[in-house]
Write an enzyme that holds these catalytic residues in place. Structure first.
Site, mmCIF file in Angstrom:
data_model
loop_
_atom_site.group_PDB
_atom_site.id
_atom_site.type_symbol
_atom_site.label_atom_id
_atom_site.label_comp_id
_atom_site.label_asym_id
_atom_site.label_seq_id
_atom_site.Cartn_x
_atom_site.Cartn_y
_atom_site.Cartn_z
ATOM 1 N N CYS A 55 0.861 -1.328 -0.004
ATOM 2 C CA CYS A 55 -0.064 -0.061 -0.034
ATOM 3 C C CYS A 55 0.782 1.432 0.200
ATOM 4 C CB CYS A 55 -1.105 -0.079 1.087
ATOM 5 S SG CYS A 55 -0.331 -0.890 2.570
ATOM 6 N N HIS A 56 2.035 1.132 0.364
ATOM 7 C CA HIS A 56 3.185 2.120 0.451
ATOM 8 C C HIS A 56 3.476 2.834 -1.239
ATOM 9 C CE1 HIS A 56 5.291 -1.336 0.333
ATOM 10 N NE2 HIS A 56 6.291 -0.624 -0.285
#
Length: 103
Positions: A55-56
DNA sequence: CTTATGACTATGA
DNA sequence: TTCATAGCCATAA
């Protein structure tokens, strides 16, 4: 579990290292260009790298991060992106022009 | 049915 | 470029 979240996860999972994609970009890939907000919500509820969900690597269209809702601070996500080879134009914006993920 | 809320995006100042 | 506002869709009350 074929929910909207899973589709988002499936797409986010395909983001290679050193690449970043905007919420709207992922949303469009799953067939919901208007649900960019839910993509972010899916990231919030995502299992994270433990579940194979980087998700980063998902950032704003400007390349900015989710300040206030990241893993404990946008600084952390920034470090993660830097560690993967993402270039930063400044403290809050990623070099989207160079690290933009191409489906 | 009407409001309120949200890891968004586009537009305007 | 940065900040503020409006519009967007889905879910909850």
């Amino acid at each position: 579990m074929d929910s909207f979240f899973e589709q988002v996860y499936e797409v986010v999972r395909q983001i290679p290292e050193g690449r970043v994609a905007s919420y709207g970009q992922v949303a469009r890939l799953v067939g919901a260009p208007r649900k960019a907000r839910f993509v972010g919500f899916a990231m919030h509820a995502s299992p994270g790298m433990g579940g194979g969900i980087p998700c980063h690597r998902v950032v704003f269209k400007d390349g900015s991060l989710a300040t206030g809702f990241a893993f404990g601070g946008p600084n952390i996500q920034k470090e993660m992106l830097l560690d993967e080879g993402i270039s930063f134009r400044d403290e809050t914006h990623v070099d989207m022009e160079a690290c933009r993920w191409e489906a």
